[in-house]
Motif scaffolding. Structure first.
Motif, PDB file in Angstrom:
ATOM      1  N   PHE A  52    -133.720   0.597 -39.526  1.00  0.00           N
ATOM      2  CA  PHE A  52    -134.614  -0.485 -39.092  1.00  0.00           C
ATOM      3  C   PHE A  52    -133.824  -1.518 -38.277  1.00  0.00           C
ATOM      4  O   PHE A  52    -134.273  -2.006 -37.249  1.00  0.00           O
ATOM      5  CB  PHE A  52    -135.259  -1.181 -40.298  1.00  0.00           C
ATOM      6  CG  PHE A  52    -136.186  -0.287 -41.069  1.00  0.00           C
ATOM      7  CD1 PHE A  52    -137.458  -0.011 -40.579  1.00  0.00           C
ATOM      8  CD2 PHE A  52    -135.794   0.289 -42.262  1.00  0.00           C
ATOM      9  CE1 PHE A  52    -138.319   0.818 -41.274  1.00  0.00           C
ATOM     10  CE2 PHE A  52    -136.653   1.121 -42.968  1.00  0.00           C
ATOM     11  CZ  PHE A  52    -137.921   1.398 -42.471  1.00  0.00           C
ATOM     12  N   HIS A  53    -132.613  -1.831 -38.756  1.00  0.00           N
ATOM     13  CA  HIS A  53    -131.826  -2.863 -38.079  1.00  0.00           C
ATOM     14  C   HIS A  53    -131.118  -2.304 -36.839  1.00  0.00           C
ATOM     15  O   HIS A  53    -130.780  -3.060 -35.922  1.00  0.00           O
ATOM     16  CB  HIS A  53    -130.812  -3.458 -39.069  1.00  0.00           C
ATOM     17  CG  HIS A  53    -130.086  -4.666 -38.550  1.00  0.00           C
ATOM     18  ND1 HIS A  53    -130.743  -5.810 -38.149  1.00  0.00           N
ATOM     19  CD2 HIS A  53    -128.764  -4.891 -38.327  1.00  0.00           C
ATOM     20  CE1 HIS A  53    -129.844  -6.695 -37.726  1.00  0.00           C
ATOM     21  NE2 HIS A  53    -128.639  -6.165 -37.815  1.00  0.00           N
ATOM     22  N   ALA A  54    -130.898  -0.968 -36.827  1.00  0.00           N
ATOM     23  CA  ALA A  54    -130.244  -0.341 -35.662  1.00  0.00           C
ATOM     24  C   ALA A  54    -131.045  -0.615 -34.393  1.00  0.00           C
ATOM     25  O   ALA A  54    -130.476  -0.714 -33.297  1.00  0.00           O
ATOM     26  CB  ALA A  54    -130.117   1.162 -35.892  1.00  0.00           C
ATOM     27  N   HIS A  65    -132.399  -3.387 -33.526  1.00  0.00           N
ATOM     28  CA  HIS A  65    -131.915  -4.658 -32.971  1.00  0.00           C
ATOM     29  C   HIS A  65    -130.577  -4.465 -32.246  1.00  0.00           C
ATOM     30  O   HIS A  65    -130.310  -5.118 -31.239  1.00  0.00           O
ATOM     31  CB  HIS A  65    -131.762  -5.694 -34.090  1.00  0.00           C
ATOM     32  CG  HIS A  65    -131.290  -7.046 -33.619  1.00  0.00           C
ATOM     33  ND1 HIS A  65    -132.025  -7.821 -32.754  1.00  0.00           N
ATOM     34  CD2 HIS A  65    -130.151  -7.749 -33.871  1.00  0.00           C
ATOM     35  CE1 HIS A  65    -131.362  -8.951 -32.502  1.00  0.00           C
ATOM     36  NE2 HIS A  65    -130.230  -8.929 -33.170  1.00  0.00           N
ATOM     37  N   HIS A  66    -129.758  -3.550 -32.782  1.00  0.00           N
ATOM     38  CA  HIS A  66    -128.431  -3.326 -32.200  1.00  0.00           C
ATOM     39  C   HIS A  66    -128.455  -2.340 -31.035  1.00  0.00           C
ATOM     40  O   HIS A  66    -127.407  -2.045 -30.463  1.00  0.00           O
ATOM     41  CB  HIS A  66    -127.460  -2.830 -33.273  1.00  0.00           C
ATOM     42  CG  HIS A  66    -126.949  -3.938 -34.144  1.00  0.00           C
ATOM     43  ND1 HIS A  66    -125.777  -4.617 -33.884  1.00  0.00           N
ATOM     44  CD2 HIS A  66    -127.484  -4.511 -35.255  1.00  0.00           C
ATOM     45  CE1 HIS A  66    -125.609  -5.548 -34.806  1.00  0.00           C
ATOM     46  NE2 HIS A  66    -126.623  -5.512 -35.646  1.00  0.00           N
ATOM     47  N   SER A  67    -129.632  -1.819 -30.702  1.00  0.00           N
ATOM     48  CA  SER A  67    -129.675  -0.788 -29.660  1.00  0.00           C
ATOM     49  C   SER A  67    -129.609  -1.370 -28.255  1.00  0.00           C
ATOM     50  O   SER A  67    -129.415  -0.621 -27.294  1.00  0.00           O
ATOM     51  CB  SER A  67    -130.937   0.063 -29.815  1.00  0.00           C
ATOM     52  OG  SER A  67    -132.091  -0.705 -29.539  1.00  0.00           O
ATOM     53  N   TRP A 109    -120.179 -10.772 -30.419  1.00  0.00           N
ATOM     54  CA  TRP A 109    -119.240  -9.870 -31.108  1.00  0.00           C
ATOM     55  C   TRP A 109    -119.948  -9.071 -32.195  1.00  0.00           C
ATOM     56  O   TRP A 109    -119.546  -7.961 -32.519  1.00  0.00           O
ATOM     57  CB  TRP A 109    -118.045 -10.644 -31.694  1.00  0.00           C
ATOM     58  CG  TRP A 109    -116.956 -10.856 -30.678  1.00  0.00           C
ATOM     59  CD1 TRP A 109    -116.556 -12.037 -30.121  1.00  0.00           C
ATOM     60  CD2 TRP A 109    -116.134  -9.843 -30.073  1.00  0.00           C
ATOM     61  NE1 TRP A 109    -115.554 -11.828 -29.207  1.00  0.00           N
ATOM     62  CE2 TRP A 109    -115.271 -10.476 -29.162  1.00  0.00           C
ATOM     63  CE3 TRP A 109    -116.058  -8.449 -30.204  1.00  0.00           C
ATOM     64  CZ2 TRP A 109    -114.332  -9.792 -28.393  1.00  0.00           C
ATOM     65  CZ3 TRP A 109    -115.129  -7.753 -29.442  1.00  0.00           C
ATOM     66  CH2 TRP A 109    -114.277  -8.426 -28.550  1.00  0.00           C
ATOM     67  N   HIS A 110    -121.005  -9.639 -32.777  1.00  0.00           N
ATOM     68  CA  HIS A 110    -121.770  -8.882 -33.779  1.00  0.00           C
ATOM     69  C   HIS A 110    -122.442  -7.663 -33.138  1.00  0.00           C
ATOM     70  O   HIS A 110    -122.657  -6.642 -33.788  1.00  0.00           O
ATOM     71  CB  HIS A 110    -122.817  -9.772 -34.446  1.00  0.00           C
ATOM     72  CG  HIS A 110    -123.640  -9.048 -35.483  1.00  0.00           C
ATOM     73  ND1 HIS A 110    -123.096  -8.565 -36.646  1.00  0.00           N
ATOM     74  CD2 HIS A 110    -124.960  -8.679 -35.504  1.00  0.00           C
ATOM     75  CE1 HIS A 110    -124.035  -7.939 -37.343  1.00  0.00           C
ATOM     76  NE2 HIS A 110    -125.172  -7.992 -36.668  1.00  0.00           N
ATOM     77  N   HIS A 111    -122.793  -7.792 -31.863  1.00  0.00           N
ATOM     78  CA  HIS A 111    -123.455  -6.696 -31.136  1.00  0.00           C
ATOM     79  C   HIS A 111    -122.448  -5.825 -30.385  1.00  0.00           C
ATOM     80  O   HIS A 111    -122.868  -4.909 -29.668  1.00  0.00           O
ATOM     81  CB  HIS A 111    -124.456  -7.270 -30.124  1.00  0.00           C
ATOM     82  CG  HIS A 111    -125.742  -7.747 -30.741  1.00  0.00           C
ATOM     83  ND1 HIS A 111    -126.876  -6.966 -30.794  1.00  0.00           N
ATOM     84  CD2 HIS A 111    -126.075  -8.922 -31.338  1.00  0.00           C
ATOM     85  CE1 HIS A 111    -127.850  -7.651 -31.384  1.00  0.00           C
ATOM     86  NE2 HIS A 111    -127.388  -8.832 -31.726  1.00  0.00           N
TER      87      HIS A 111
END
Ligand SMILES: [Zn+2]
Ligand SMILES: [Zn+2]
Length: 384
Positions: free
Chosen positions: A235-237, A239-241, A317-319
């Motif tokens: 689910f959170h991936a 956001h990181h895509s 940096w989180h991404h």
């Protein structure tokens, strides 16, 4: 062909896009035209398209004048584009949208009086208001101080993120309900009037800072779970895509991510019973700050500022795609939480080389990303 390509096919051409080419005037004209048509639609069916909370606080004379100005500017810029650009698609679309909004009554559509209450409504007004305000602030910031020079507003995935932005604002009634519900239903027992009166007796500024702190402690924990749990990560991936960061990229959040994160983060705010003033101020702050930390802005802050509050460099940096940055910088307001808990990363003055997930299998597009977590085989999240 994905939606980015379809829009590029419909509106794009091989002509230059620099100042004086009619590209910028045409693009802004279409943007203003869309805003104007949406705003006029809100006047026609306010009970279905507008949120009572937004209606209650909007100063209508200013809104009406703004709509007229938006229509006028849309017309003017559309004509400028028609004069300057050989291909007329942008100019014609912008003028047609502005004309439709004007013919439908523009900012003068009568609507005064009580709006009938309906059990279900959409937040089209909330969407248009935020889109206008955020675009007016962040698009120029990203042009003047770009972190990645040359990155277009229409970068890869911009249509997907616009749909996220649109849907999350349109469904404001549902998301507000789901944010408040877990706290109200499951944590009513935790309320102590004596504690709440002590909390409310404090100065508003202190309450505001406490809202930030308790919300961030909860958000840090939930966020870390989203990275570590093989059930939650897909689910959170989503956001990181994003492979490019900008003010719109932060909108890419799966509904489950939004509901769980907001619902649980609201619990301490509800139980502690902060005054509505500091609480609303915090909600406004968090929505603008979340947009800012994703933005493509290269601002360099003094070291002490970066130590106190999360800046774009910290959240970029989180991404980051770099291996060293994976599962780092979970906090959204206070970097010290990551420093204390050993999850901080941010080599001084440096920015990531790229964004996204290594070997990502997250698909493009809103619909495909919505069903992606149900389709992904359960696997270890060491790539998270
Ligand atoms: Zn994350
Ligand atoms: Zn983010």
């Amino acid at each position: 062909m994905n939606l980015d390509d379809r829009v590029a096919w419909a509106f794009g051409d091989d002509e230059p896009t620099q100042v004086g080419s009619g590209w910028m005037s045409g693009t802004i004209s279409v943007f203003l035209g869309v805003l104007a048509v949406g705003a006029v639609a809100c006047f026609y069916v306010p009970e279905l398209l507008t949120s009572p909370d937004v209606r209650a606080v909007l100063p209508m004379p200013i809104v009406r004048t703004t709509i007229q100005l938006v229509i006028g500017a849309g017309f003017l810029l559309g004509f400028v584009s028609l004069l300057l650009r050989r291909r007329k698609t942008l100019g014609v679309t912008g003028v047609a949208l502005a004309m439709s909004a004007a013919l439908a009554g523009g900012g003068n559509v009568p609507y005064e009086g009580a709006v009938p209450t309906t059990p279900v409504y959409l937040g089209l007004d909330w969407f248009l208001l935020n889109l206008l305000l955020l675009a007016v602030v962040f698009v120029p910031l990203e042009k003047v101080w770009p972190r990645r020079r040359g990155q277009s507003v229409f970068r890869r995935g911009w249509t997907t993120d616009t749909i996220y932005f649109f849907v999350s604002h349109l469904l404001v009634q549902v998301s507000t309900l789901l944010t408040l519900m877990p706290a109200q239903v499951f944590f009513d027992w935790a309320i102590h009037p004596a504690v709440q009166s002590v909390v409310r007796a404090q100065p508003a500024v202190l309450q505001f800072l406490e809202c930030m702190l308790v919300a961030d402690l909860f958000e840090y924990t939930i966020h870390r779970f989203f990275h570590k749990s093989r059930w939650l990560w897909p689910f959170h991936a989503v956001h990181h895509s994003s492979t490019e960061m900008d003010w719109l990229a932060g909108s890419r959040l799966h509904a489950v991510d939004i509901v769980l994160t907001r619902g649980l983060t609201f619990v301490p705010l509800f139980v502690l019973g902060f005054d509505t003033g500091p609480l609303y101020a915090y909600l406004v702050f968090v929505s603008v700050h979340a947009v800012f930390i994703h933005s493509n802005v290269s601002w360099r802050f003094p070291r002490w500022v970066e130590a106190i509050i999360v800046t774009p460099r910290f959240h970029h940096w989180h991404h980051a795609i770099e291996h060293e940055a994976i599962d780092r910088n979970f906090a959204v307001h206070f970097p010290f939480i990551d420093k204390l808990l050993g999850t901080y990363y941010g080599p001084e003055g440096q920015w990531p080389a790229g964004y996204g997930i290594q070997d990502s299998d997250v698909p493009d597009g809103f619909g495909a990303q919505f069903v992606y977590p149900a389709r992904v085989p359960r696997r270890s999240t060491d790539i998270a």
